[in-house]
Design a protein around this motif. Structure first.
Motif, PDB file in Angstrom:
ATOM      1  N   LYS A 222       0.827  -1.216   0.000  1.00 33.46           N
ATOM      2  CA  LYS A 222       0.000   0.000   0.000  1.00 33.46           C
ATOM      3  C   LYS A 222       0.859   1.263   0.000  1.00 33.46           C
ATOM      4  CE  LYS A 222      -4.201  -0.077   1.875  1.00 33.46           C
ATOM      5  NZ  LYS A 222      -5.277  -0.058   2.889  1.00 33.46           N
TER       6      LYS A 222
ATOM      7  N   ASN B 273     -10.240  -0.938 -10.988  1.00 32.51           N
ATOM      8  CA  ASN B 273     -10.455  -1.615  -9.701  1.00 32.51           C
ATOM      9  C   ASN B 273     -11.612  -2.617  -9.742  1.00 32.51           C
ATOM     10  OD1 ASN B 273      -8.429  -0.008  -8.803  1.00 32.51           O
ATOM     11  ND2 ASN B 273      -9.624   1.096  -7.277  1.00 32.51           N
TER      12      ASN B 273
ATOM     13  N   GLU C 147     -11.536  -6.819  -9.262  1.00 33.86           N
ATOM     14  CA  GLU C 147     -12.374  -7.604  -8.337  1.00 33.86           C
ATOM     15  C   GLU C 147     -13.160  -8.672  -9.094  1.00 33.86           C
ATOM     16  OE1 GLU C 147     -12.023  -7.169  -4.955  1.00 33.86           O
ATOM     17  OE2 GLU C 147     -10.540  -5.681  -5.592  1.00 33.86           O
TER      18      GLU C 147
ATOM     19  N   ASN D 122     -20.126  -6.486  -5.793  1.00 38.27           N
ATOM     20  CA  ASN D 122     -19.443  -7.726  -6.163  1.00 38.27           C
ATOM     21  C   ASN D 122     -18.867  -8.359  -4.886  1.00 38.27           C
ATOM     22  OD1 ASN D 122     -18.007  -9.792  -7.256  1.00 38.27           O
ATOM     23  ND2 ASN D 122     -16.799  -8.548  -8.674  1.00 38.27           N
ATOM     24  N   PRO D 123     -19.774  -8.899  -4.057  1.00 31.10           N
ATOM     25  CA  PRO D 123     -19.309  -9.353  -2.742  1.00 31.10           C
ATOM     26  C   PRO D 123     -18.643 -10.737  -2.793  1.00 31.10           C
ATOM     27  CG  PRO D 123     -21.660  -9.681  -2.902  1.00 31.10           C
ATOM     28  CD  PRO D 123     -21.229  -9.043  -4.208  1.00 31.10           C
ATOM     29  N   HIS D 124     -17.678 -10.895  -3.694  1.00 29.33           N
ATOM     30  CA  HIS D 124     -16.968 -12.181  -3.806  1.00 29.33           C
ATOM     31  C   HIS D 124     -16.180 -12.461  -2.527  1.00 29.33           C
ATOM     32  CE1 HIS D 124     -12.895 -10.511  -4.086  1.00 29.33           C
ATOM     33  NE2 HIS D 124     -13.430  -9.526  -4.797  1.00 29.33           N
TER      34      HIS D 124
ATOM     35  N   HIS E  96      -3.623  -7.181  -0.213  1.00 29.98           N
ATOM     36  CA  HIS E  96      -3.105  -5.872  -0.670  1.00 29.98           C
ATOM     37  C   HIS E  96      -2.094  -6.071  -1.802  1.00 29.98           C
ATOM     38  CE1 HIS E  96      -5.009  -4.062   2.738  1.00 29.98           C
ATOM     39  NE2 HIS E  96      -4.352  -4.858   3.568  1.00 29.98           N
TER      40      HIS E  96
ATOM     41  N   ARG F 192      -3.905  -7.294  -4.926  1.00 32.28           N
ATOM     42  CA  ARG F 192      -4.619  -6.189  -5.594  1.00 32.28           C
ATOM     43  C   ARG F 192      -3.634  -5.246  -6.272  1.00 32.28           C
ATOM     44  NH1 ARG F 192      -8.854  -6.500  -1.050  1.00 32.28           N
ATOM     45  NH2 ARG F 192     -10.701  -7.122  -2.240  1.00 32.28           N
TER      46      ARG F 192
ATOM     47  N   ARG G 202      -4.202  -4.881 -10.200  1.00 27.76           N
ATOM     48  CA  ARG G 202      -4.621  -3.570 -10.716  1.00 27.76           C
ATOM     49  C   ARG G 202      -3.537  -2.978 -11.603  1.00 27.76           C
ATOM     50  NH1 ARG G 202      -7.034  -0.979  -5.082  1.00 27.76           N
ATOM     51  NH2 ARG G 202      -8.933  -2.253  -4.982  1.00 27.76           N
TER      52      ARG G 202
END
Ligand code: HEM
Lengths: 104, 379
Positions: free
Chosen positions: B92, B248, B252, B312-314, B328, B331, B335
Protein backbone atom coordinates in the motif's frame (compact mmCIF):
# COMPACT_ATOMS: atom_id res chain seq x y z
CA UNK A 1 -21.58 21.51 -1.24
CA UNK A 2 -22.48 18.97 1.46
CA UNK A 3 -20.47 18.59 4.64
CA UNK A 4 -19.76 15.27 6.35
CA UNK A 5 -18.05 14.57 9.68
CA UNK A 6 -16.08 11.40 10.43
CA UNK A 7 -15.33 10.37 14.02
CA UNK A 8 -12.55 7.77 14.11
CA UNK A 9 -12.34 4.87 16.55
CA UNK A 10 -9.76 6.97 18.47
CA UNK A 11 -12.41 9.74 18.67
CA UNK A 12 -10.65 12.16 16.33
CA UNK A 13 -13.18 14.33 14.50
CA UNK A 14 -12.57 15.25 10.86
CA UNK A 15 -14.95 17.56 9.02
CA UNK A 16 -15.01 17.49 5.25
CA UNK A 17 -16.85 20.29 3.52
CA UNK A 18 -17.34 20.25 -0.24
CA UNK A 19 -17.57 16.48 -0.20
CA UNK A 20 -18.51 14.50 -3.28
CA UNK A 21 -18.54 10.84 -4.15
CA UNK A 22 -19.28 8.08 -1.67
CA UNK A 23 -18.21 8.01 1.97
CA UNK A 24 -15.39 5.52 1.31
CA UNK A 25 -13.87 7.71 -1.43
CA UNK A 26 -14.23 10.83 0.70
CA UNK A 27 -12.58 9.08 3.66
CA UNK A 28 -9.64 7.88 1.54
CA UNK A 29 -9.08 11.35 0.06
CA UNK A 30 -8.99 12.77 3.55
CA UNK A 31 -6.88 10.01 5.15
CA UNK A 32 -9.51 9.03 7.69
CA UNK A 33 -7.91 6.44 9.99
CA UNK A 34 -9.65 3.07 9.94
CA UNK A 35 -11.13 3.28 6.43
CA UNK A 36 -9.28 0.90 4.09
CA UNK A 37 -11.51 0.78 1.03
CA UNK A 38 -9.49 -2.26 -0.01
CA UNK A 39 -11.83 -3.63 -2.68
CA UNK A 40 -12.31 -0.23 -4.28
CA UNK A 41 -16.02 0.00 -3.48
CA UNK A 42 -17.65 -3.20 -4.70
CA UNK A 43 -19.06 -4.35 -1.35
CA UNK A 44 -16.63 -7.22 -0.90
CA UNK A 45 -14.16 -6.33 1.84
CA UNK A 46 -16.09 -4.28 4.45
CA UNK A 47 -13.04 -2.17 5.34
CA UNK A 48 -15.15 0.98 4.97
CA UNK A 49 -17.58 0.06 7.73
CA UNK A 50 -19.14 3.07 9.48
CA UNK A 51 -21.92 3.72 11.99
CA UNK A 52 -24.43 6.33 10.91
CA UNK A 53 -25.49 8.64 13.76
CA UNK A 54 -28.94 7.54 14.88
CA UNK A 55 -30.62 10.82 13.90
CA UNK A 56 -29.35 10.38 10.34
CA UNK A 57 -30.32 6.75 9.74
CA UNK A 58 -33.65 7.54 8.19
CA UNK A 59 -32.26 10.00 5.68
CA UNK A 60 -29.23 7.84 4.78
CA UNK A 61 -31.38 4.71 4.51
CA UNK A 62 -30.75 1.09 5.35
CA UNK A 63 -28.42 -1.28 3.51
CA UNK A 64 -29.82 -3.37 0.67
CA UNK A 65 -29.67 -7.14 1.01
CA UNK A 66 -26.20 -7.61 -0.56
CA UNK A 67 -24.67 -4.95 1.67
CA UNK A 68 -26.49 -6.28 4.72
CA UNK A 69 -25.23 -9.81 4.09
CA UNK A 70 -21.65 -8.52 3.88
CA UNK A 71 -22.04 -6.51 7.09
CA UNK A 72 -24.11 -8.90 9.13
CA UNK A 73 -21.30 -11.31 10.00
CA UNK A 74 -18.93 -8.49 10.94
CA UNK A 75 -17.97 -8.74 14.61
CA UNK A 76 -18.79 -5.03 15.06
CA UNK A 77 -22.11 -5.03 13.23
CA UNK A 78 -24.81 -2.74 14.65
CA UNK A 79 -28.25 -1.83 13.34
CA UNK A 80 -26.86 1.55 12.17
CA UNK A 81 -23.94 -0.04 10.28
CA UNK A 82 -23.32 0.88 6.64
CA UNK A 83 -20.54 0.33 4.15
CA UNK A 84 -19.16 3.74 3.26
CA UNK A 85 -18.79 2.77 -0.40
CA UNK A 86 -22.55 2.33 -0.66
CA UNK A 87 -23.48 5.78 0.71
CA UNK A 88 -23.32 8.50 -1.93
CA UNK A 89 -23.06 12.04 -0.55
CA UNK A 90 -25.70 14.51 -1.69
CA UNK A 91 -27.08 17.87 -0.63
CA UNK A 92 -29.75 15.95 1.19
CA UNK A 93 -27.09 14.55 3.52
CA UNK A 94 -25.43 17.91 4.28
CA UNK A 95 -24.24 17.79 7.91
CA UNK A 96 -24.05 13.97 8.12
CA UNK A 97 -22.04 12.48 11.01
CA UNK A 98 -20.61 8.94 10.87
CA UNK A 99 -18.34 6.99 13.19
CA UNK A 100 -15.67 4.67 11.84
CA UNK A 101 -16.27 1.11 13.09
CA UNK A 102 -13.38 -0.77 14.71
CA UNK A 103 -11.31 -3.03 12.44
CA UNK A 104 -12.47 -6.67 12.16
CA UNK B 1 -18.67 -21.06 -20.31
CA UNK B 2 -16.83 -24.32 -19.91
CA UNK B 3 -18.03 -26.71 -17.16
CA UNK B 4 -14.50 -26.67 -15.74
CA UNK B 5 -15.05 -23.02 -14.81
CA UNK B 6 -17.90 -23.82 -12.42
CA UNK B 7 -17.90 -27.56 -11.72
CA UNK B 8 -20.12 -27.09 -8.64
CA UNK B 9 -23.14 -25.62 -10.44
CA UNK B 10 -25.25 -28.73 -10.53
CA UNK B 11 -24.50 -29.71 -6.93
CA UNK B 12 -25.15 -26.15 -5.72
CA UNK B 13 -28.54 -26.12 -7.42
CA UNK B 14 -29.47 -29.40 -5.72
CA UNK B 15 -28.33 -28.55 -2.21
CA UNK B 16 -25.96 -26.71 0.07
CA UNK B 17 -23.10 -29.23 -0.02
CA UNK B 18 -21.21 -31.63 -2.27
CA UNK B 19 -19.81 -34.65 -0.46
CA UNK B 20 -16.49 -35.13 -2.25
CA UNK B 21 -13.71 -37.64 -1.71
CA UNK B 22 -10.05 -36.65 -1.37
CA UNK B 23 -7.46 -39.35 -0.65
CA UNK B 24 -10.03 -41.71 0.96
CA UNK B 25 -11.59 -38.96 3.06
CA UNK B 26 -15.11 -37.79 2.24
CA UNK B 27 -15.50 -34.09 2.95
CA UNK B 28 -18.66 -31.99 2.69
CA UNK B 29 -17.88 -28.97 0.53
CA UNK B 30 -20.05 -26.01 1.53
CA UNK B 31 -21.14 -24.40 -1.74
CA UNK B 32 -23.27 -21.32 -1.08
CA UNK B 33 -21.91 -17.92 -0.17
CA UNK B 34 -23.98 -17.18 2.90
CA UNK B 35 -23.33 -20.62 4.43
CA UNK B 36 -19.58 -20.20 3.92
CA UNK B 37 -19.52 -16.79 5.54
CA UNK B 38 -21.38 -18.23 8.50
CA UNK B 39 -18.96 -21.15 8.89
CA UNK B 40 -15.90 -18.91 8.47
CA UNK B 41 -17.14 -16.82 11.39
CA UNK B 42 -17.53 -19.83 13.68
CA UNK B 43 -14.01 -21.09 14.52
CA UNK B 44 -15.22 -23.07 17.52
CA UNK B 45 -17.23 -25.37 15.27
CA UNK B 46 -15.01 -25.01 12.19
CA UNK B 47 -11.46 -24.74 13.45
CA UNK B 48 -8.16 -23.96 11.72
CA UNK B 49 -6.14 -25.49 14.55
CA UNK B 50 -4.85 -28.38 12.46
CA UNK B 51 -1.26 -28.27 11.24
CA UNK B 52 -0.89 -29.15 7.54
CA UNK B 53 -4.58 -30.11 7.31
CA UNK B 54 -6.24 -26.78 6.55
CA UNK B 55 -5.57 -27.06 2.81
CA UNK B 56 -7.44 -29.82 0.96
CA UNK B 57 -5.86 -32.17 -0.02
CA UNK B 58 -3.68 -32.15 3.12
CA UNK B 59 -0.07 -31.04 2.92
CA UNK B 60 1.37 -33.58 5.36
CA UNK B 61 3.69 -35.00 2.69
CA UNK B 62 4.97 -31.71 1.31
CA UNK B 63 5.80 -29.58 4.34
CA UNK B 64 6.96 -30.26 7.87
CA UNK B 65 5.72 -27.10 9.56
CA UNK B 66 2.42 -25.60 10.64
CA UNK B 67 1.62 -22.46 8.60
CA UNK B 68 1.16 -19.24 10.59
CA UNK B 69 -1.22 -17.51 11.01
CA UNK B 70 -3.35 -19.79 8.79
CA UNK B 71 -3.38 -22.85 11.01
CA UNK B 72 -4.25 -21.39 14.41
CA UNK B 73 -7.54 -20.21 15.88
CA UNK B 74 -8.56 -17.00 17.62
CA UNK B 75 -7.68 -15.59 20.07
CA UNK B 76 -3.96 -16.45 19.66
CA UNK B 77 -4.36 -16.12 15.88
CA UNK B 78 -4.50 -12.32 16.23
CA UNK B 79 -1.12 -12.20 18.00
CA UNK B 80 0.50 -14.30 15.28
CA UNK B 81 -1.10 -12.26 12.52
CA UNK B 82 0.03 -8.97 14.02
CA UNK B 83 3.68 -10.03 13.81
CA UNK B 84 3.76 -10.21 10.01
CA UNK B 85 1.02 -7.70 9.15
CA UNK B 86 3.42 -4.75 8.56
CA UNK B 87 5.07 -6.63 5.67
CA UNK B 88 1.75 -7.54 4.10
CA UNK B 89 0.73 -3.87 4.22
CA UNK B 90 3.86 -2.71 2.38
CA UNK B 91 2.26 -2.89 -1.11
CA UNK B 92 0.00 0.00 0.00
CA UNK B 93 3.03 2.30 0.34
CA UNK B 94 3.44 4.55 -2.74
CA UNK B 95 7.14 3.69 -3.17
CA UNK B 96 6.47 -0.07 -3.07
CA UNK B 97 3.56 0.33 -5.49
CA UNK B 98 5.82 2.32 -7.82
CA UNK B 99 8.30 -0.58 -7.86
CA UNK B 100 5.52 -3.03 -8.73
CA UNK B 101 4.43 -0.77 -11.60
CA UNK B 102 8.00 -0.44 -12.89
CA UNK B 103 8.37 -4.22 -12.76
CA UNK B 104 5.17 -4.70 -14.80
CA UNK B 105 6.38 -2.09 -17.30
CA UNK B 106 9.69 -3.92 -17.75
CA UNK B 107 7.89 -7.24 -18.34
CA UNK B 108 5.60 -5.60 -20.90
CA UNK B 109 8.69 -4.08 -22.59
CA UNK B 110 10.11 -7.58 -23.01
CA UNK B 111 6.78 -8.94 -24.24
CA UNK B 112 6.61 -6.25 -26.89
CA UNK B 113 10.22 -6.66 -27.96
CA UNK B 114 9.56 -9.07 -30.80
CA UNK B 115 8.77 -12.77 -30.87
CA UNK B 116 6.29 -14.69 -28.78
CA UNK B 117 6.66 -15.13 -25.03
CA UNK B 118 5.55 -17.96 -22.77
CA UNK B 119 3.41 -16.05 -20.31
CA UNK B 120 3.76 -18.46 -17.37
CA UNK B 121 7.57 -18.66 -17.40
CA UNK B 122 8.45 -15.32 -18.95
CA UNK B 123 5.86 -13.09 -17.32
CA UNK B 124 3.80 -14.47 -14.44
CA UNK B 125 6.52 -16.30 -12.49
CA UNK B 126 9.07 -13.45 -12.70
CA UNK B 127 6.33 -10.94 -11.80
CA UNK B 128 5.29 -12.94 -8.73
CA UNK B 129 8.86 -13.64 -7.60
CA UNK B 130 10.23 -10.12 -8.00
CA UNK B 131 7.16 -8.48 -6.47
CA UNK B 132 7.47 -10.72 -3.43
CA UNK B 133 10.97 -9.36 -2.78
CA UNK B 134 9.40 -5.89 -2.43
CA UNK B 135 6.83 -7.16 0.04
CA UNK B 136 9.35 -9.06 2.14
CA UNK B 137 11.87 -6.22 1.78
CA UNK B 138 14.71 -8.52 0.73
CA UNK B 139 17.26 -8.04 -2.06
CA UNK B 140 15.64 -8.32 -5.49
CA UNK B 141 18.31 -10.85 -6.52
CA UNK B 142 16.64 -13.42 -4.20
CA UNK B 143 13.88 -13.70 -6.80
CA UNK B 144 16.27 -15.67 -9.02
CA UNK B 145 16.29 -18.50 -6.44
CA UNK B 146 12.51 -18.61 -6.25
CA UNK B 147 11.84 -18.59 -9.99
CA UNK B 148 12.90 -22.25 -10.19
CA UNK B 149 10.29 -23.33 -7.67
CA UNK B 150 7.72 -23.52 -10.48
CA UNK B 151 4.06 -22.57 -10.53
CA UNK B 152 3.14 -24.31 -7.30
CA UNK B 153 5.86 -24.93 -4.73
CA UNK B 154 4.27 -28.17 -3.55
CA UNK B 155 2.99 -29.69 -6.79
CA UNK B 156 4.85 -28.68 -9.88
CA UNK B 157 4.75 -30.19 -13.31
CA UNK B 158 7.65 -32.61 -12.78
CA UNK B 159 5.67 -34.15 -9.89
CA UNK B 160 8.37 -33.38 -7.35
CA UNK B 161 7.49 -31.07 -4.50
CA UNK B 162 9.89 -28.15 -4.03
CA UNK B 163 8.70 -27.97 -0.40
CA UNK B 164 11.96 -29.29 1.14
CA UNK B 165 14.09 -26.87 -0.95
CA UNK B 166 11.93 -24.00 0.15
CA UNK B 167 12.16 -24.99 3.81
CA UNK B 168 15.94 -25.31 3.75
CA UNK B 169 16.25 -22.04 1.82
CA UNK B 170 14.13 -20.27 4.48
CA UNK B 171 16.14 -21.83 7.31
CA UNK B 172 19.33 -20.45 5.73
CA UNK B 173 17.73 -17.04 5.30
CA UNK B 174 16.79 -16.92 9.01
CA UNK B 175 20.33 -17.92 9.96
CA UNK B 176 21.90 -15.35 7.63
CA UNK B 177 19.57 -12.64 8.96
CA UNK B 178 20.55 -13.51 12.52
CA UNK B 179 24.21 -12.91 11.59
CA UNK B 180 23.43 -9.78 9.66
CA UNK B 181 20.11 -8.25 10.74
CA UNK B 182 18.25 -5.76 8.52
CA UNK B 183 14.73 -4.44 7.88
CA UNK B 184 13.63 -7.55 6.06
CA UNK B 185 10.98 -10.20 6.79
CA UNK B 186 13.49 -12.77 8.07
CA UNK B 187 15.18 -10.35 10.51
CA UNK B 188 11.81 -9.12 11.75
CA UNK B 189 10.71 -12.66 12.55
CA UNK B 190 14.04 -13.39 14.29
CA UNK B 191 13.35 -10.45 16.59
CA UNK B 192 9.58 -10.81 16.97
CA UNK B 193 8.09 -11.63 20.34
CA UNK B 194 4.95 -13.58 21.02
CA UNK B 195 3.55 -13.46 24.53
CA UNK B 196 6.94 -12.39 25.91
CA UNK B 197 9.15 -14.94 24.11
CA UNK B 198 10.99 -15.18 20.81
CA UNK B 199 9.52 -17.35 18.06
CA UNK B 200 10.80 -20.88 17.59
CA UNK B 201 12.43 -21.85 14.27
CA UNK B 202 9.37 -24.00 13.55
CA UNK B 203 7.13 -20.95 13.90
CA UNK B 204 9.36 -18.75 11.78
CA UNK B 205 9.49 -21.40 9.06
CA UNK B 206 5.71 -21.65 9.26
CA UNK B 207 5.29 -17.91 8.61
CA UNK B 208 7.71 -18.08 5.68
CA UNK B 209 6.08 -21.21 4.31
CA UNK B 210 2.74 -19.57 3.60
CA UNK B 211 4.31 -16.32 2.40
CA UNK B 212 6.12 -18.33 -0.28
CA UNK B 213 3.65 -21.11 -1.04
CA UNK B 214 0.29 -19.36 -0.49
CA UNK B 215 1.27 -16.30 -2.44
CA UNK B 216 2.67 -18.14 -5.43
CA UNK B 217 0.27 -20.18 -7.58
CA UNK B 218 -2.55 -17.81 -6.61
CA UNK B 219 -0.80 -14.80 -8.15
CA UNK B 220 0.65 -16.73 -11.09
CA UNK B 221 -2.74 -18.15 -12.11
CA UNK B 222 -4.48 -14.80 -11.67
CA UNK B 223 -1.94 -13.14 -13.98
CA UNK B 224 -2.09 -15.81 -16.70
CA UNK B 225 -5.86 -15.95 -16.68
CA UNK B 226 -6.19 -12.18 -17.02
CA UNK B 227 -3.80 -12.18 -19.98
CA UNK B 228 -5.66 -15.07 -21.59
CA UNK B 229 -8.97 -13.27 -21.01
CA UNK B 230 -7.70 -10.17 -22.78
CA UNK B 231 -6.53 -12.32 -25.69
CA UNK B 232 -10.05 -13.78 -26.02
CA UNK B 233 -11.79 -10.46 -25.38
CA UNK B 234 -9.95 -7.62 -27.13
CA UNK B 235 -12.96 -5.36 -26.56
CA UNK B 236 -12.37 -5.58 -22.81
CA UNK B 237 -8.84 -4.25 -23.23
CA UNK B 238 -10.19 -1.43 -25.40
CA UNK B 239 -12.94 -0.67 -22.89
CA UNK B 240 -10.42 -0.40 -20.04
CA UNK B 241 -8.20 1.78 -22.20
CA UNK B 242 -11.09 4.17 -22.64
CA UNK B 243 -12.33 3.88 -19.04
CA UNK B 244 -9.28 3.68 -16.76
CA UNK B 245 -11.49 4.24 -13.71
CA UNK B 246 -12.83 0.71 -14.28
CA UNK B 247 -9.51 -0.92 -13.32
CA UNK B 248 -10.46 -1.61 -9.70
CA UNK B 249 -13.85 -3.16 -10.39
CA UNK B 250 -12.31 -5.18 -13.24
CA UNK B 251 -9.69 -6.54 -10.83
CA UNK B 252 -12.37 -7.60 -8.34
CA UNK B 253 -14.36 -9.29 -11.12
CA UNK B 254 -11.26 -11.21 -12.20
CA UNK B 255 -10.67 -12.29 -8.58
CA UNK B 256 -14.27 -13.54 -8.49
CA UNK B 257 -14.33 -15.56 -11.70
CA UNK B 258 -10.70 -16.69 -11.86
CA UNK B 259 -10.47 -17.65 -8.19
CA UNK B 260 -7.24 -19.66 -8.13
CA UNK B 261 -7.89 -21.30 -4.76
CA UNK B 262 -10.86 -23.64 -5.17
CA UNK B 263 -11.47 -24.11 -1.45
CA UNK B 264 -9.87 -24.51 1.95
CA UNK B 265 -10.62 -26.74 4.90
CA UNK B 266 -11.67 -26.49 8.51
CA UNK B 267 -11.60 -29.19 11.18
CA UNK B 268 -14.61 -30.02 13.32
CA UNK B 269 -13.32 -30.65 16.89
CA UNK B 270 -16.68 -32.27 17.73
CA UNK B 271 -19.18 -34.31 15.77
CA UNK B 272 -21.00 -31.77 13.59
CA UNK B 273 -24.00 -31.86 11.31
CA UNK B 274 -22.99 -29.91 8.20
CA UNK B 275 -26.19 -29.38 6.23
CA UNK B 276 -27.18 -33.00 6.78
CA UNK B 277 -23.71 -34.53 6.47
CA UNK B 278 -22.37 -35.97 9.73
CA UNK B 279 -18.72 -34.95 10.26
CA UNK B 280 -16.91 -37.06 12.86
CA UNK B 281 -14.69 -35.40 15.51
CA UNK B 282 -11.46 -34.21 13.82
CA UNK B 283 -13.10 -34.66 10.42
CA UNK B 284 -12.96 -31.88 7.86
CA UNK B 285 -15.27 -29.60 5.92
CA UNK B 286 -14.44 -27.47 2.90
CA UNK B 287 -15.26 -23.81 2.42
CA UNK B 288 -15.65 -23.69 -1.33
CA UNK B 289 -14.89 -20.06 -2.13
CA UNK B 290 -14.91 -20.67 -5.89
CA UNK B 291 -18.45 -22.04 -5.78
CA UNK B 292 -19.66 -19.18 -3.55
CA UNK B 293 -18.36 -16.71 -6.12
CA UNK B 294 -20.84 -18.09 -8.65
CA UNK B 295 -23.83 -18.31 -6.30
CA UNK B 296 -26.82 -17.06 -8.33
CA UNK B 297 -28.56 -15.98 -5.09
CA UNK B 298 -25.88 -13.29 -4.79
CA UNK B 299 -24.54 -12.58 -8.30
CA UNK B 300 -26.68 -11.68 -11.32
CA UNK B 301 -25.58 -13.74 -14.31
CA UNK B 302 -22.74 -15.27 -12.29
CA UNK B 303 -21.02 -16.74 -15.33
CA UNK B 304 -20.76 -13.43 -17.16
CA UNK B 305 -17.59 -11.41 -16.71
CA UNK B 306 -18.74 -7.84 -16.05
CA UNK B 307 -15.82 -5.49 -15.64
CA UNK B 308 -17.97 -2.90 -13.88
CA UNK B 309 -19.82 -5.35 -11.62
CA UNK B 310 -21.08 -3.58 -8.50
CA UNK B 311 -21.84 -4.79 -5.95
CA UNK B 312 -19.44 -7.73 -6.16
CA UNK B 313 -19.31 -9.35 -2.74
CA UNK B 314 -16.97 -12.18 -3.81
CA UNK B 315 -15.05 -14.07 -1.15
CA UNK B 316 -11.87 -14.79 -3.09
CA UNK B 317 -9.85 -13.49 -0.16
CA UNK B 318 -11.80 -15.53 2.37
CA UNK B 319 -13.94 -14.11 5.14
CA UNK B 320 -13.52 -13.46 8.84
CA UNK B 321 -10.38 -13.67 10.98
CA UNK B 322 -8.25 -15.48 8.40
CA UNK B 323 -9.08 -13.21 5.47
CA UNK B 324 -6.13 -13.10 3.11
CA UNK B 325 -3.15 -11.15 4.38
CA UNK B 326 -1.76 -11.08 0.85
CA UNK B 327 -4.82 -9.30 -0.56
CA UNK B 328 -3.11 -5.87 -0.67
CA UNK B 329 -0.24 -7.41 -2.59
CA UNK B 330 -2.56 -9.32 -4.92
CA UNK B 331 -4.62 -6.19 -5.59
CA UNK B 332 -1.54 -4.04 -6.22
CA UNK B 333 -0.21 -6.52 -8.79
CA UNK B 334 -3.54 -7.19 -10.47
CA UNK B 335 -4.62 -3.57 -10.72
CA UNK B 336 -1.16 -2.59 -11.96
CA UNK B 337 -1.27 -5.32 -14.58
CA UNK B 338 -4.70 -4.33 -15.88
CA UNK B 339 -3.78 -0.65 -15.91
CA UNK B 340 -0.48 -1.13 -17.75
CA UNK B 341 -1.82 -3.64 -20.27
CA UNK B 342 -4.75 -1.41 -21.13
CA UNK B 343 -2.43 1.59 -21.52
CA UNK B 344 0.27 -0.08 -23.57
CA UNK B 345 -1.05 -3.17 -25.34
CA UNK B 346 -3.66 -3.18 -28.12
CA UNK B 347 -3.95 -6.91 -28.56
CA UNK B 348 -2.73 -10.30 -27.37
CA UNK B 349 -2.76 -13.43 -29.47
CA UNK B 350 -2.47 -16.89 -27.92
CA UNK B 351 -0.44 -19.29 -30.08
CA UNK B 352 -0.55 -22.32 -27.80
CA UNK B 353 -1.93 -23.09 -24.38
CA UNK B 354 -2.07 -25.95 -21.90
CA UNK B 355 -4.73 -25.56 -19.24
CA UNK B 356 -3.94 -26.47 -15.66
CA UNK B 357 -6.82 -28.49 -14.29
CA UNK B 358 -7.39 -29.50 -10.66
CA UNK B 359 -8.58 -33.06 -11.10
CA UNK B 360 -10.27 -34.64 -8.10
CA UNK B 361 -12.47 -37.70 -7.86
CA UNK B 362 -15.69 -35.64 -7.82
CA UNK B 363 -14.86 -32.59 -9.90
CA UNK B 364 -12.41 -31.10 -12.38
CA UNK B 365 -11.78 -27.39 -12.15
CA UNK B 366 -9.68 -25.09 -14.31
CA UNK B 367 -7.30 -23.07 -12.15
CA UNK B 368 -4.87 -21.60 -14.66
CA UNK B 369 -2.37 -22.48 -17.36
CA UNK B 370 0.73 -24.62 -17.44
CA UNK B 371 1.75 -22.91 -20.62
CA UNK B 372 0.47 -19.89 -22.53
CA UNK B 373 2.53 -18.91 -25.57
CA UNK B 374 1.45 -15.51 -26.83
CA UNK B 375 2.37 -12.43 -28.79
CA UNK B 376 1.65 -8.92 -27.56
CA UNK B 377 1.01 -5.97 -29.89
CA UNK B 378 1.85 -2.44 -28.78
CA UNK B 379 -0.81 0.23 -28.78
C1 HEM C 1 -5.23 -13.82 -5.90
C2 HEM C 1 -4.41 -14.15 -4.96
C3 HEM C 1 -4.81 -14.76 -3.64
C4 HEM C 1 -5.95 -15.41 -3.28
C5 HEM C 1 -7.18 -15.67 -4.14
C6 HEM C 1 -5.82 -15.79 -1.88
C7 HEM C 1 -6.80 -16.43 -1.14
C8 HEM C 1 -6.76 -16.61 0.24
C9 HEM C 1 -7.85 -17.11 1.04
C10 HEM C 1 -9.20 -17.55 0.52
C11 HEM C 1 -7.44 -17.10 2.35
C12 HEM C 1 -8.28 -17.53 3.57
C13 HEM C 1 -7.86 -18.85 4.12
C14 HEM C 1 -8.74 -19.34 5.26
O1 HEM C 1 -9.78 -18.76 5.57
O2 HEM C 1 -8.38 -20.37 5.85
C15 HEM C 1 -6.09 -16.62 2.37
C16 HEM C 1 -5.30 -16.48 3.51
C17 HEM C 1 -3.98 -16.10 3.48
N1 HEM C 1 -3.26 -15.69 2.37
FE1 HEM C 1 -3.95 -15.45 0.49
N2 HEM C 1 -4.60 -15.38 -1.44
C18 HEM C 1 -3.95 -14.75 -2.47
C19 HEM C 1 -2.69 -14.18 -2.44
C20 HEM C 1 -1.85 -14.22 -1.36
C21 HEM C 1 -0.50 -13.71 -1.35
C22 HEM C 1 0.16 -13.02 -2.52
C23 HEM C 1 0.01 -13.99 -0.12
C24 HEM C 1 1.38 -13.72 0.42
C25 HEM C 1 2.38 -13.22 -0.21
C26 HEM C 1 -1.04 -14.63 0.67
C27 HEM C 1 -0.92 -15.00 1.97
C28 HEM C 1 -1.97 -15.41 2.78
C29 HEM C 1 -1.85 -15.63 4.22
C30 HEM C 1 -0.61 -15.42 5.07
C31 HEM C 1 -3.12 -16.06 4.66
C32 HEM C 1 -3.51 -16.47 6.09
C33 HEM C 1 -4.16 -15.33 6.84
C34 HEM C 1 -4.61 -15.73 8.23
O3 HEM C 1 -4.71 -16.92 8.52
O4 HEM C 1 -4.86 -14.82 9.04
N3 HEM C 1 -2.16 -14.75 -0.12
N4 HEM C 1 -5.69 -16.30 1.07
Amino acid sequence: MPKVTFITAEKTTVEVSDSSGNLMEIALENNITGIGGDCGGVCSCSTCHVYVRKDWIERVGLPDSVEKDTLEFNSHYQPNSRLGCQVEMSDDLDGLVVEVAPAE
Amino acid sequence: MNSHDDPFREAREKGPILAATFQNETIPMILRLKDIRKAAKDPETFSSDAPRRVPIPSEEDVRTVRQYPLEVDPPVHAAYRKIVEPFFLRPKQPEVLAKIHALIDSLIDKSLAGGPIEVVQDFAIPLQSHALTYMLNVSESEAEHWIGWGIHVFKDGDGKSKGPFMESYCRQMFEAAAENPGDDFFSALNQAELEGRLLTMEEKLGFANIAFAGGRDTIIHTVTRIISYFADNPKALECLHENPSMVNSAAEEFFRVFMPLTHIGRICPHATDVHGFEVKPQGRVSLCWSSANRDPEVFDEPNEVKLDRRPNPHISFGFGAHNCLGAHHARAITRGLIQKLSERVSGIEVLENVELLEEEADYTRKVGYELLRSTFTAR
